[in-house]
Design an enzyme around this catalytic site. Sequence first.
Site, mmCIF file in Angstrom:
data_model
loop_
_atom_site.group_PDB
_atom_site.id
_atom_site.type_symbol
_atom_site.label_atom_id
_atom_site.label_comp_id
_atom_site.label_asym_id
_atom_site.label_seq_id
_atom_site.Cartn_x
_atom_site.Cartn_y
_atom_site.Cartn_z
ATOM 1 N N ARG A 85 7.636 -21.451 -8.873
ATOM 2 C CA ARG A 85 7.236 -20.902 -7.575
ATOM 3 C C ARG A 85 8.307 -21.092 -6.499
ATOM 4 N NH1 ARG A 85 1.668 -19.995 -7.457
ATOM 5 N NH2 ARG A 85 1.776 -19.833 -5.211
ATOM 6 N N TRP A 119 10.599 -22.644 -1.730
ATOM 7 C CA TRP A 119 11.316 -21.372 -1.664
ATOM 8 C C TRP A 119 11.506 -21.132 -0.165
ATOM 9 C CZ3 TRP A 119 10.555 -16.421 0.382
ATOM 10 C CH2 TRP A 119 11.433 -15.437 -0.094
ATOM 11 N N ASN A 136 2.926 -23.904 2.098
ATOM 12 C CA ASN A 136 3.372 -22.661 1.481
ATOM 13 C C ASN A 136 2.948 -21.551 2.434
ATOM 14 O OD1 ASN A 136 3.772 -20.431 -0.170
ATOM 15 N ND2 ASN A 136 2.074 -20.888 -1.545
ATOM 16 N N GLY A 137 3.883 -20.676 2.839
ATOM 17 C CA GLY A 137 3.541 -19.598 3.766
ATOM 18 C C GLY A 137 4.328 -19.740 5.050
ATOM 19 N N GLU A 172 12.728 -0.328 -14.331
ATOM 20 C CA GLU A 172 12.375 -1.700 -14.710
ATOM 21 C C GLU A 172 13.563 -2.390 -15.395
ATOM 22 O OE1 GLU A 172 10.489 -4.024 -14.257
ATOM 23 O OE2 GLU A 172 10.625 -5.300 -16.027
ATOM 24 N N GLU A 212 18.057 -9.119 -11.716
ATOM 25 C CA GLU A 212 17.508 -10.394 -11.248
ATOM 26 C C GLU A 212 17.996 -11.592 -12.044
ATOM 27 O OE1 GLU A 212 13.214 -10.886 -11.462
ATOM 28 O OE2 GLU A 212 13.146 -9.613 -13.222
ATOM 29 N N HIS A 263 22.658 14.825 -8.767
ATOM 30 C CA HIS A 263 22.397 15.002 -7.334
ATOM 31 C C HIS A 263 22.995 13.860 -6.519
ATOM 32 C CE1 HIS A 263 19.861 18.371 -8.324
ATOM 33 N NE2 HIS A 263 19.264 17.624 -9.238
HETATM 34 C C1 F6R Z 1 10.364 -9.005 -11.759
HETATM 35 C C2 F6R Z 1 9.118 -9.582 -11.291
HETATM 36 C C3 F6R Z 1 8.582 -9.144 -9.983
HETATM 37 C C4 F6R Z 1 7.037 -9.079 -10.042
HETATM 38 C C5 F6R Z 1 6.468 -8.793 -8.646
HETATM 39 C C6 F6R Z 1 4.971 -8.649 -8.675
HETATM 40 O O1 F6R Z 1 10.682 -9.442 -13.044
HETATM 41 O O2 F6R Z 1 8.544 -10.418 -11.931
HETATM 42 O O3 F6R Z 1 9.113 -7.928 -9.589
HETATM 43 O O4 F6R Z 1 6.663 -8.084 -10.943
HETATM 44 O O5 F6R Z 1 6.826 -9.809 -7.773
HETATM 45 O O6 F6R Z 1 4.363 -9.817 -9.110
HETATM 46 P P1 F6R Z 1 2.874 -9.830 -9.628
HETATM 47 O O7 F6R Z 1 2.839 -9.013 -10.890
HETATM 48 O O8 F6R Z 1 2.566 -11.259 -9.865
HETATM 49 O O9 F6R Z 1 2.034 -9.199 -8.565
#
Ligand code: F6R
Length: 595
Positions: free
Chosen positions: A28, A73, A99-100, A473, A480, A496
Amino acid sequence: MCGIFGYVGKRTDAGTIAIEGLKNLEYRGYDSWGIACTAGKELTVSKDIGPIGGIRSEDFSAPCSLAVAHTRWATHGGVTQRNAHPHLSEDGSIAVVHNGIVENYLELRRDLKEKGHTFQSETDTEVIPHLIEEELKKCGDFAEAVRNACLHFDGRYAILALHTGSNMLVAARTGSPLIVGVEKTDGVLNGYFIASDIPAFMKHTRIVQYLDDGEMVATDGKMIRFQDIKTGEVREKREISITYHIEQSQKGDFEHFMLKEIMDQKESVTRAVNQDEGEIRTIAEAILRAKGTFLVGCGTAAKACMAAEYFFSVVAEHHVNFAPASEFKLFHHFLKPESLLIVVSQSGETADVLEAMRIARDKGSKVLAIVNVEGSTIDREADYTLLINVGQERAVASTKALTGQLAVLLLIAYAMGERLKEGRTLLLETASTINDMLNPRFVERLEVLAAKIHKNENLFIIGKSWNYPMAMESAIKIQEVSYVHAEGFAGGELKHGPIALIEEGTPCIVLTGNDEALQDILSNAQELKARGAFIIGVGPTKFDIFDEWIKVPDAGSAQAILNIIPIQVLAYFLAVKRGKNPDMPRNLAKSVTVK
Ligand code: F6R
């Protein structure tokens, strides 16, 4: 984003428990970490920058029975030791992890400074313990002081505070998740855990109590009290037993969770497909009946939604609308009480998705959630949930959740076209193909390919139909974890604009299937090849134009599920070859609970 952990109870190893709990929450956030624990009046605080992974839990074995801990984070304030949580009150008796975002922290900080408080960090969090301290002076009750302090905060947050004086933990949430774990031996209460996610304490207990938005909880390890933050009204909470297994969250023999979770797809897709047929039919009917169906998600889950637009169109001849959850607000005019919002989310906690759900509910529309984490906020707030059942996903890069989402969405499309049995058979065959495909030779070939192209700083992926969202994707996956500049396009869009980026030797991945889009995508590949691109074909058939071919068996309308898997493996090895840790990509965290 940010992991929170707390313990209070009979145990005297709260420090060790907290560090172990944090290690399970590290996905997280891993900018910095910190812990505060106490056995009585003295508070011991340790914090540092960097991931917690290497810290020895034995180093925190001094006897204590009350602890809070945090893995960060960063939002407000850089990644420094001073900015790491916990943050303390002026007198050092209150420690807070958070958190937040406290949006009005500057104003609160100014007022507190006028009252003589001094601040050590640049964070928004630090106002919280100071304000609680002020409130405690007024009312003398720690839980009430936390509640009164919360009434001053703007924004979405989860906070956890301990107080040495009253030996209590108090937590509150208005947007970010918090779950209580109840530890009992032979029915006798031992203590309580409070964390952002269940796996943090799953080793100790499987009995949980969920906090809803706007609620708080106070415990000294013997009693527990849930309250509404605004009114103070006491709330009754059910104890719920969770059913999934801890083995699913361990890395086993794999070096990284990302590779382990890619390999989990050998059986996770089967679990996703094995849905109750009656439920799938009911959902299909609801979509067909709805006056407007909207699919929303973020990142990888958004790409599953985009692919579903194609599934519903090609397989069921039914139109649905897609928007990234963060853009959905702008489409609310089209929602009616008879509309249906389908939200797709692995974590079930993504802030933008939750906001989309609230917009839909304000319009009286129904919400169907396709999620992985049972008991998550999205699961609990949706009118109806379909779990994808792929097991805990810990790597930041989503892999097995995506294929689970695609499988469930394609199954629904088949049910909408009254071909559920055919869809189920196709998907179960596809799932068993994944098991065969992910063999050591296949994985090794992708490792060799990664070694060949890992020094290229640009990479492009093209696809058509459902392979178009998979191209996008693929780009997310590669960006990432490996930090290679990758971009995914619809093959027809190249001429284009993007084709100007192609130079001699630029690697271009072409996603193909034995479908009506094949000839078009091969023509697009020719256009790239003519500009010097190094063409990597992915699909069931080898064509002369490919410089490299990654063979993926033919899966008909489930081709997207198979085609994305070699790209996940390639992304993983690109990261490793470039010396990056694929489980801890920079600037990212799993579960994006801020907007
Ligand atoms: C990329 C990734 C993110 C999640 C996004 C949504 O590999 O994991 O792009 O897909 O943050 O997260 P969820 O699915 O938990 O809503």
